[in-house]
Motif scaffolding. Structure first.
Motif, PDB file in Angstrom:
ATOM      1  N   VAL A   1      -7.051  12.370  -2.463  1.00 46.61           N
ATOM      2  CA  VAL A   1      -8.276  12.237  -2.949  1.00 46.61           C
ATOM      3  C   VAL A   1      -8.822  10.753  -2.739  1.00 46.61           C
ATOM      4  O   VAL A   1     -10.189  10.161  -3.009  1.00 46.61           O
ATOM      5  CB  VAL A   1      -7.673  11.685  -4.742  1.00 46.61           C
ATOM      6  N   HIS A   2      -8.529   9.460  -2.218  1.00 49.13           N
ATOM      7  CA  HIS A   2      -8.728   8.263  -1.461  1.00 49.13           C
ATOM      8  C   HIS A   2      -9.672   9.235  -0.599  1.00 49.13           C
ATOM      9  O   HIS A   2     -10.541   9.968  -0.152  1.00 49.13           O
ATOM     10  CB  HIS A   2      -8.181   7.800  -0.707  1.00 49.13           C
ATOM     11  N   THR A   3     -11.144   7.785  -0.472  1.00 47.50           N
ATOM     12  CA  THR A   3     -12.306   7.959   0.166  1.00 47.50           C
ATOM     13  C   THR A   3     -12.710   7.465   1.521  1.00 47.50           C
ATOM     14  O   THR A   3     -11.836   6.659   1.524  1.00 47.50           O
ATOM     15  CB  THR A   3     -13.502   8.490  -0.646  1.00 47.50           C
ATOM     16  N   PHE A   4     -13.176   7.351   2.451  1.00 44.75           N
ATOM     17  CA  PHE A   4     -13.220   6.426   3.668  1.00 44.75           C
ATOM     18  C   PHE A   4     -14.239   5.101   3.235  1.00 44.75           C
ATOM     19  O   PHE A   4     -13.666   4.341   3.834  1.00 44.75           O
ATOM     20  CB  PHE A   4     -14.543   7.231   4.136  1.00 44.75           C
ATOM     21  N   GLU A   5     -14.713   4.907   2.165  1.00 51.59           N
ATOM     22  CA  GLU A   5     -14.516   4.159   2.034  1.00 51.59           C
ATOM     23  C   GLU A   5     -13.410   3.047   0.777  1.00 51.59           C
ATOM     24  O   GLU A   5     -13.280   1.203   1.436  1.00 51.59           O
ATOM     25  CB  GLU A   5     -15.897   3.698   0.305  1.00 51.59           C
ATOM     26  N   ASP A   6     -12.737   3.787   0.842  1.00 52.11           N
ATOM     27  CA  ASP A   6     -10.893   3.116   0.231  1.00 52.11           C
ATOM     28  C   ASP A   6     -10.953   1.965   1.826  1.00 52.11           C
ATOM     29  O   ASP A   6     -10.262   1.546   1.620  1.00 52.11           O
ATOM     30  CB  ASP A   6     -10.218   4.188  -0.462  1.00 52.11           C
ATOM     31  N   ILE A   7     -10.631   3.094   2.623  1.00 52.29           N
ATOM     32  CA  ILE A   7     -10.030   2.593   3.952  1.00 52.29           C
ATOM     33  C   ILE A   7     -10.461   1.802   4.652  1.00 52.29           C
ATOM     34  O   ILE A   7     -10.473   0.067   4.113  1.00 52.29           O
ATOM     35  CB  ILE A   7     -10.235   3.874   5.231  1.00 52.29           C
ATOM     36  N   ILE A   8     -11.983   1.698   4.280  1.00 52.68           N
ATOM     37  CA  ILE A   8     -13.183   0.712   4.994  1.00 52.68           C
ATOM     38  C   ILE A   8     -13.139  -0.352   4.465  1.00 52.68           C
ATOM     39  O   ILE A   8     -13.839  -1.400   4.823  1.00 52.68           O
ATOM     40  CB  ILE A   8     -13.926   1.246   5.885  1.00 52.68           C
ATOM     41  N   SER A   9     -12.852  -0.816   3.397  1.00 51.14           N
ATOM     42  CA  SER A   9     -13.369  -1.464   2.000  1.00 51.14           C
ATOM     43  C   SER A   9     -12.861  -3.395   2.930  1.00 51.14           C
ATOM     44  O   SER A   9     -11.851  -3.506   3.149  1.00 51.14           O
ATOM     45  CB  SER A   9     -12.822  -1.233   0.394  1.00 51.14           C
ATOM     46  N   ILE A  10     -13.908  -3.765   2.121  1.00 45.90           N
ATOM     47  CA  ILE A  10     -13.602  -5.585   2.931  1.00 45.90           C
ATOM     48  C   ILE A  10     -11.466  -5.766   2.432  1.00 45.90           C
ATOM     49  O   ILE A  10     -11.258  -6.459   2.727  1.00 45.90           O
ATOM     50  CB  ILE A  10     -13.894  -6.644   2.179  1.00 45.90           C
ATOM     51  N   GLU A  11     -11.503  -5.179   0.594  1.00 37.83           N
ATOM     52  CA  GLU A  11     -10.579  -5.681  -0.054  1.00 37.83           C
ATOM     53  C   GLU A  11      -9.427  -5.110   1.197  1.00 37.83           C
ATOM     54  O   GLU A  11      -8.664  -5.608   1.025  1.00 37.83           O
ATOM     55  CB  GLU A  11     -10.981  -5.211  -1.186  1.00 37.83           C
ATOM     56  N   ASN A  12      -9.411  -4.153   1.363  1.00 37.02           N
ATOM     57  CA  ASN A  12      -8.209  -2.778   2.086  1.00 37.02           C
ATOM     58  C   ASN A  12      -8.155  -3.736   3.448  1.00 37.02           C
ATOM     59  O   ASN A  12      -7.366  -4.123   3.705  1.00 37.02           O
ATOM     60  CB  ASN A  12      -8.333  -1.379   2.597  1.00 37.02           C
ATOM     61  N   LEU A  13      -9.196  -3.843   3.819  1.00 32.14           N
ATOM     62  CA  LEU A  13      -8.908  -4.745   5.637  1.00 32.14           C
ATOM     63  C   LEU A  13      -8.488  -5.973   5.563  1.00 32.14           C
ATOM     64  O   LEU A  13      -7.736  -6.093   5.895  1.00 32.14           O
ATOM     65  CB  LEU A  13     -10.639  -4.767   5.754  1.00 32.14           C
ATOM     66  N   LEU A  14      -8.581  -7.022   4.125  1.00 33.94           N
ATOM     67  CA  LEU A  14      -8.015  -7.867   4.098  1.00 33.94           C
ATOM     68  C   LEU A  14      -6.370  -7.825   3.595  1.00 33.94           C
ATOM     69  O   LEU A  14      -5.634  -8.859   4.181  1.00 33.94           O
ATOM     70  CB  LEU A  14      -9.050  -8.631   2.788  1.00 33.94           C
ATOM     71  N   GLU A  15      -6.099  -6.754   3.196  1.00 32.21           N
ATOM     72  CA  GLU A  15      -4.671  -6.782   2.342  1.00 32.21           C
ATOM     73  C   GLU A  15      -4.100  -5.651   4.027  1.00 32.21           C
ATOM     74  O   GLU A  15      -2.629  -6.755   4.171  1.00 32.21           O
ATOM     75  CB  GLU A  15      -4.963  -5.562   0.814  1.00 32.21           C
ATOM     76  N   ALA A  16      -4.913  -5.550   4.713  1.00 32.02           N
ATOM     77  CA  ALA A  16      -4.352  -5.160   5.905  1.00 32.02           C
ATOM     78  C   ALA A  16      -4.058  -6.069   6.934  1.00 32.02           C
ATOM     79  O   ALA A  16      -2.907  -5.899   7.568  1.00 32.02           O
ATOM     80  CB  ALA A  16      -5.626  -4.290   6.756  1.00 32.02           C
TER      81      ALA A  16
END
Length: 366
Positions: A45-60
């Motif tokens: 159910v997750h989207t492309f935007e969930d992967i590339i979001s600034i928030e996700n990149l920072l957590e990564a």
């Protein structure tokens, strides 16, 4: 040598003895068997935007940087961290991201392995992808897959093996037979087209699939084949790939006492002939559905009482001992580096088997 559609009785005659089984090698084929699994797939159910979001990149980044902050390439990237993350985000958002190349080097772990290391920017993206995809796919895996999964690992795998052996052997009152197999050049033979087709059956978001295509196609051992040892995403992708086989084993062949760790797997049974029958379908499924082959020198059927080598230990009905090669490597390592850290790490290993004599003979204690 090409295998024709042989009757099962003739195929059984290929068995040499309890220790080793003759299987096709050098491009040989198993009898042709059409095997298809039709299942209703869960959908991400997750989207492309969930992967590339600034928030996700920072957590990564936080997860990626653990234990790596002293590395020169990581330090260089972190000097302009937000600029680099924003640039990566913009490239991903604008669909112009291109995966970079790899730095290759060899390690002994214990056998020689060729590792390929991606640039920091690409490895950061791998972590961002992994953070979103792993929780979803982990829930689709069988319980008895133990490699590169949270709360799994080799120690839990060998304990599960022991539990299975006790059930099959009725607490050592019956003979327990084990079919042990190994896949030839596992990472190097992952077929890109098959992997992408499997991913597409779970992921409806086309942008995620295009991004995964970029990662998958960034490396090959030959055209359209192979994943790099070293990528975090490779660990997840091979489990997704082999989940097809895991589901086939558990739900189609009804192999209840099946356990897999990466390219090593074992099936336990009280009936040798049932394992011989399974081997026919195992080879056919791997070849025809996943373009993989069993290692011709690492397939055998033998009894637990004779000692079964699995995941670094030789297993018996009432105990397990370290594989001789593992023991020699451990002793050599301790002699060369007799530090508390080295000894503690091996004590953690030794507690999982019958190793009192080894510890006493070589003075392994803190």
């Amino acid at each position: 040598m090409m295998y024709k559609a042989l009757p099962l009785l003739i195929y059984r005659n290929q068995f040499l003895n309890d220790r080793q089984i003759k299987i096709p090698s050098g491009g040989g084929r198993f009898p042709s068997i059409s095997i298809q699994i039709i299942v209703m797939r869960k959908q991400l159910v997750h989207t492309f935007e969930d992967i590339i979001s600034i928030e996700n990149l920072l957590e990564a980044w936080k997860e990626f940087a653990v234990g790596k902050r002293k590395k020169a390439d990581v330090q260089e990237f972190s000097l302009h961290l937000m600029d680099n993350i924003l640039l990566l985000h913009d490239d991903l958002r604008n669909r112009i991201y291109v995966h970079g190349g790899y730095q290759a080097f060899n390690i002994c772990d214990p056998k020689p392995r060729n590792i390929h290391k991606a640039a920091v920017r690409d490895r950061l993206l791998h972590h961002a992808i992994y953070r979103i995809l792993y929780p979803f796919f982990d829930n689709t895996f069988i319980a008895d897959s133990y490699s590169c999964r949270i709360d799994k690992g080799t120690h839990k795998a060998i304990n599960r093996f022991r539990s299975f052996s006790r059930k099959v052997g009725k607490n050592n009152t019956r003979t327990c037979w084990i079919l042990k197999c190994d896949i030839r050049k596992f990472f190097a033979n992952i077929d890109h087209a098959i992997l992408k087709k499997i991913l597409a059956s779970f992921i409806p978001d086309k942008d995620i699939l295009r991004l995964l295509d970029r990662v998958i196609d960034s490396f090959e051992t030959k055209p359209g084949v192979g994943l790099p040892l070293g990528n975090l995403t490779s660990q997840l992708l091979v489990n997704i790939y082999m989940n097809e086989f895991d589901q086939f084993m558990k739900h189609k062949l009804k192999a209840g006492y099946y356990i897999r760790y990466a390219d090593d797997f074992a099936i336990l049974s009280e009936d040798r002939k049932s394992l011989e029958n399974l081997l026919l379908y195992i080879g056919a499924f791997l070849h025809e559905n996943l373009a993989l082959e069993l290692h011709p020198d690492k397939v055998f059927i033998k009894t637990l009482a004779s000692g079964v080598d699995f995941l670094g230990w030789v297993h018996f009905p009432d105990h397990r001992v370290l594989r001789t090669v593992t023991k020699k490597r451990m002793i050599k390592r301790i002699r060369e580096h007799p530090t508390e850290e080295t000894i503690s790490s091996y004590l953690g290993l030794l507690k999982h088997g019958n190793t009192a004599k080894i510890k006493k003979r070589h003075g392994i204690h803190i």
